[in-house]
Design a protein around this motif. Structure first.
Motif, PDB file in Angstrom:
ATOM      1  N   LEU A   1      14.527  12.864   7.050  1.00  0.00           N
ATOM      2  CA  LEU A   1      13.700  13.535   6.596  1.00  0.00           C
ATOM      3  C   LEU A   1      13.963  15.126   7.325  1.00  0.00           C
ATOM      4  N   LEU A   2      14.570  15.332   8.931  1.00  0.00           N
ATOM      5  CA  LEU A   2      14.823  16.455   9.607  1.00  0.00           C
ATOM      6  C   LEU A   2      15.422  17.212   8.225  1.00  0.00           C
ATOM      7  N   LYS A   3      15.684  16.991   7.755  1.00  0.00           N
ATOM      8  CA  LYS A   3      16.838  17.739   6.746  1.00  0.00           C
ATOM      9  C   LYS A   3      16.068  18.461   5.286  1.00  0.00           C
ATOM     10  N   ARG A   4      15.476  17.292   4.909  1.00  0.00           N
ATOM     11  CA  ARG A   4      14.495  17.338   4.264  1.00  0.00           C
ATOM     12  C   ARG A   4      13.375  18.685   4.223  1.00  0.00           C
ATOM     13  N   LEU A   5      13.118  18.561   5.984  1.00  0.00           N
ATOM     14  CA  LEU A   5      11.811  19.428   5.660  1.00  0.00           C
ATOM     15  C   LEU A   5      12.376  20.910   6.023  1.00  0.00           C
ATOM     16  N   GLY A   6      13.186  20.985   6.296  1.00  0.00           N
ATOM     17  CA  GLY A   6      14.081  22.763   7.078  1.00  0.00           C
ATOM     18  C   GLY A   6      14.399  23.823   5.195  1.00  0.00           C
ATOM     19  N   ARG A   7      14.425  24.617   5.390  1.00  0.00           N
ATOM     20  CA  ARG A   7      14.669  25.280   4.172  1.00  0.00           C
ATOM     21  C   ARG A   7      16.172  26.807   4.880  1.00  0.00           C
ATOM     22  N   GLN A   8      16.484  27.336   6.080  1.00  0.00           N
ATOM     23  CA  GLN A   8      17.488  28.330   6.525  1.00  0.00           C
ATOM     24  C   GLN A   8      18.310  27.606   6.152  1.00  0.00           C
ATOM     25  N   ASP A   9      18.864  28.873   5.701  1.00  0.00           N
ATOM     26  CA  ASP A   9      20.090  28.237   5.632  1.00  0.00           C
ATOM     27  C   ASP A   9      21.365  27.737   6.934  1.00  0.00           C
ATOM     28  N   LYS A  10      21.474  27.746   8.087  1.00  0.00           N
ATOM     29  CA  LYS A  10      21.620  27.637   9.140  1.00  0.00           C
ATOM     30  C   LYS A  10      20.823  25.836   9.653  1.00  0.00           C
ATOM     31  N   TYR A  11      19.546  26.317   9.230  1.00  0.00           N
ATOM     32  CA  TYR A  11      18.835  24.814   9.723  1.00  0.00           C
ATOM     33  C   TYR A  11      19.163  23.834   8.513  1.00  0.00           C
ATOM     34  N   LEU A  12      19.669  24.034   7.625  1.00  0.00           N
ATOM     35  CA  LEU A  12      20.078  23.160   6.734  1.00  0.00           C
ATOM     36  C   LEU A  12      21.689  23.055   7.013  1.00  0.00           C
ATOM     37  N   LEU A  13      22.856  23.916   7.224  1.00  0.00           N
ATOM     38  CA  LEU A  13      23.713  23.011   8.010  1.00  0.00           C
ATOM     39  C   LEU A  13      23.677  22.044   8.928  1.00  0.00           C
ATOM     40  N   SER A  14      22.857  22.935  10.405  1.00  0.00           N
ATOM     41  CA  SER A  14      23.213  21.919  11.191  1.00  0.00           C
ATOM     42  C   SER A  14      22.351  20.831  10.742  1.00  0.00           C
ATOM     43  N   SER A  15      21.860  20.677  10.647  1.00  0.00           N
ATOM     44  CA  SER A  15      21.419  19.267   9.933  1.00  0.00           C
ATOM     45  C   SER A  15      22.081  18.430   8.671  1.00  0.00           C
ATOM     46  N   LYS A  16      23.363  19.065   7.921  1.00  0.00           N
ATOM     47  CA  LYS A  16      23.475  18.410   7.441  1.00  0.00           C
ATOM     48  C   LYS A  16      25.299  17.969   8.435  1.00  0.00           C
ATOM     49  N   ILE A  17      25.357  18.816   9.480  1.00  0.00           N
ATOM     50  CA  ILE A  17      26.255  18.316  10.582  1.00  0.00           C
ATOM     51  C   ILE A  17      25.714  17.164  11.243  1.00  0.00           C
ATOM     52  N   LEU A  18      24.578  17.037  11.743  1.00  0.00           N
ATOM     53  CA  LEU A  18      24.145  16.554  12.378  1.00  0.00           C
ATOM     54  C   LEU A  18      23.857  14.960  11.425  1.00  0.00           C
ATOM     55  N   LEU A  19      23.930  14.853   9.936  1.00  0.00           N
ATOM     56  CA  LEU A  19      23.792  13.336   9.664  1.00  0.00           C
ATOM     57  C   LEU A  19      25.155  12.850   9.535  1.00  0.00           C
ATOM     58  N   GLY A  20      25.886  14.106   9.388  1.00  0.00           N
ATOM     59  CA  GLY A  20      27.400  13.378   9.108  1.00  0.00           C
ATOM     60  C   GLY A  20      27.570  13.494  10.942  1.00  0.00           C
ATOM     61  N   MET A  21      27.804  13.368  11.506  1.00  0.00           N
ATOM     62  CA  MET A  21      28.076  13.085  13.297  1.00  0.00           C
ATOM     63  C   MET A  21      27.151  10.858  12.816  1.00  0.00           C
ATOM     64  N   VAL A  22      25.986  11.500  12.431  1.00  0.00           N
ATOM     65  CA  VAL A  22      25.385   9.707  12.665  1.00  0.00           C
ATOM     66  C   VAL A  22      26.384   8.842  11.677  1.00  0.00           C
ATOM     67  N   VAL A  23      25.712   9.839  10.481  1.00  0.00           N
ATOM     68  CA  VAL A  23      26.700   7.738   9.724  1.00  0.00           C
ATOM     69  C   VAL A  23      28.287   8.026   9.893  1.00  0.00           C
ATOM     70  N   ALA A  24      28.914   9.133  10.395  1.00  0.00           N
ATOM     71  CA  ALA A  24      30.014   8.400  10.801  1.00  0.00           C
ATOM     72  C   ALA A  24      30.200   7.823  12.229  1.00  0.00           C
ATOM     73  N   TRP A  25      29.360   7.881  13.343  1.00  0.00           N
ATOM     74  CA  TRP A  25      28.895   7.420  14.501  1.00  0.00           C
ATOM     75  C   TRP A  25      28.674   5.823  14.220  1.00  0.00           C
ATOM     76  N   THR A  26      27.738   5.512  13.474  1.00  0.00           N
ATOM     77  CA  THR A  26      27.108   4.040  12.667  1.00  0.00           C
ATOM     78  C   THR A  26      27.991   3.472  12.406  1.00  0.00           C
ATOM     79  N   ILE A  27      28.777   4.139  10.881  1.00  0.00           N
ATOM     80  CA  ILE A  27      30.486   3.244  11.019  1.00  0.00           C
ATOM     81  C   ILE A  27      31.677   3.238  11.643  1.00  0.00           C
ATOM     82  N   ALA A  28      32.134   3.708  12.952  1.00  0.00           N
ATOM     83  CA  ALA A  28      32.936   3.746  13.638  1.00  0.00           C
ATOM     84  C   ALA A  28      31.970   2.738  15.231  1.00  0.00           C
ATOM     85  N   SER A  29      31.086   2.567  14.726  1.00  0.00           N
ATOM     86  CA  SER A  29      30.515   1.699  15.520  1.00  0.00           C
ATOM     87  C   SER A  29      30.604  -0.084  15.329  1.00  0.00           C
ATOM     88  N   PHE A  30      30.341   0.101  14.043  1.00  0.00           N
ATOM     89  CA  PHE A  30      30.044  -1.173  13.390  1.00  0.00           C
ATOM     90  C   PHE A  30      31.719  -1.341  14.050  1.00  0.00           C
TER      91      PHE A  30
END
Length: 356
Positions: free
Chosen positions: A116-145
């Motif tokens: 949701l945060l990624k979809r709402l933003g438009r600035q390049d730096k913001y989009l990059l930050s949101s993609k990094i955070l999304l990747g971290m959360v996905v990696a955390w979920t898989i690694a934790s599982f």
């Protein structure tokens, strides 16, 4: 006198408390999920990928309740001496599945917020930050599982002597998972601040948006509390009874996490946030009202007119009509220009609403 009910609440039997908390919070979670589905279908749809992630998490949350109930039926929440070895083994299998479903559902709710945060933003730096955070959360979920799935066999989870020998790294795995869980929650809250920081809007609207995403912050308390209960219960001589506190904290965490993930999507928060990123859009003050680039509300009948300098994005001074014929003519020219801008802004608003 023994009770006829299979579930009881006492100092030595917390099975009834587990059942009450699991079913109660699951019911609330389902209601909130249905509200979100209704809003997407009837109010501000269509259903987006962040909604799908949350609906998947809700389904996993319901499955988590089922596996926990199975563990309770076979001895979880009761003293170990009251359960047979076969019952404890079956309860351990149910708890093992419940832990995995918890991580999957909790991760899905976090992924939903990131999308949701990624979809709402438009600035390049913001989009990059949101993609990094999304990747971290996905990696955390898989690694934790994978970490919990491989740290201990199900039959050892409620066997104190076997757990100490076979599952020595289980508590370390949970501590690591908890640490990164807290970190990702803090980062998602920081990303919501980044989202509105550079937008020209009133601080009240900014605070509303940050508050909407900040409703997940209290889950950090539940995350830490759950880990504290795990520290006391794991490797305890009576884990089937002591793990009841951690099980209850897990139930509250998973369902509250799913519920608060819907708060930013509720219509009042969407209206407060949907300011067109400084372009000026309609609001609730009236049919002809709009937000100026500074975030102040005005109307098409207001004598004060704002223009935007395309070079430095600074606002020109407001021009008052009626002073003399030359100023009046100049003001009318600006009003015509404002009307032309309003047409463009209205079209932009329609595009933004489709994204939200």
């Amino acid at each position: 006198m023994a009770s006829d009910s299979p579930y009881r609440i006492s100092a030595t039997d917390r099975s009834g408390l587990i059942v009450i908390v699991e079913t109660l919070f699951m019911s609330w979670m389902i209601i909130v999920g249905l509200i979100r589905l209704y809003m997407r279908i009837a109010i501000n749809g269509p259903v987006q990928i962040d909604d799908l992630a949350l609906f998947v998490g809700s389904g996993l949350g319901v499955a988590h309740v089922g596996t926990t109930m199975d563990a309770v039926n076979h001895g979880l929440g009761r003293p170990q001496h009251e359960n047979s070895a076969s019952s404890l083994k079956r309860a351990g299998e149910g708890l093992y599945a419940a832990n995995l479903l918890f991580l999957a559902a909790h991760g899905a709710s976090k992924i939903s917020i990131c999308l949701l945060l990624k979809r709402l933003g438009r600035q390049d730096k913001y989009l990059l930050s949101s993609k990094i955070l999304l990747g971290m959360v996905v990696a955390w979920t898989i690694a934790s599982f994978l970490a919990i799935a491989l740290s201990c066999h199900p039959e050892y989870l409620l066997n104190q002597s076997a757990m100490a020998q076979k599952c020595g790294n289980l508590n370390l795995a949970w501590k690591t998972i908890t640490a990164f869980d807290v970190i990702t929650e803090v980062l998602s809250f920081g990303l919501s601040i980044f989202l509105v920081w550079g937008i020209q809007m009133r601080w009240k609207e900014k605070a509303t948006v940050v508050f909407a995403f900040g409703t997940r912050m209290p889950t950090i308390i539940l995350i830490i509390l759950r880990q504290a209960y795990l520290n006391d219960a794991l490797y305890h001589p009576d884990p089937s009874l002591l793990l009841s506190k951690a099980t209850i904290a897990t139930a509250v965490l998973i369902h509250c996490g799913l519920m608060v993930s819907t708060v930013p999507c509720l219509k009042p928060f969407v209206i407060a946030f949907n300011t067109g990123w400084g372009q000026g859009v309609t609001n609730s003050y009236g049919e002809n009202s709009y937000f100026t680039p500074t975030g102040k509300s005005g109307s098409t009948n207001h004598s004060r007119v704002y223009t935007t300098n395309t070079g430095d994005a600074n606002e020109d001074d407001a021009i008052e009509g009626g002073r003399d014929s030359q100023e009046s003519q100049h003001s009318r020219q600006l009003i015509i220009h404002q009307t032309q801008e309003w047409t463009v802004q209205e079209e932009y608003e329609m595009q933004v609403r489709n994204r939200i």
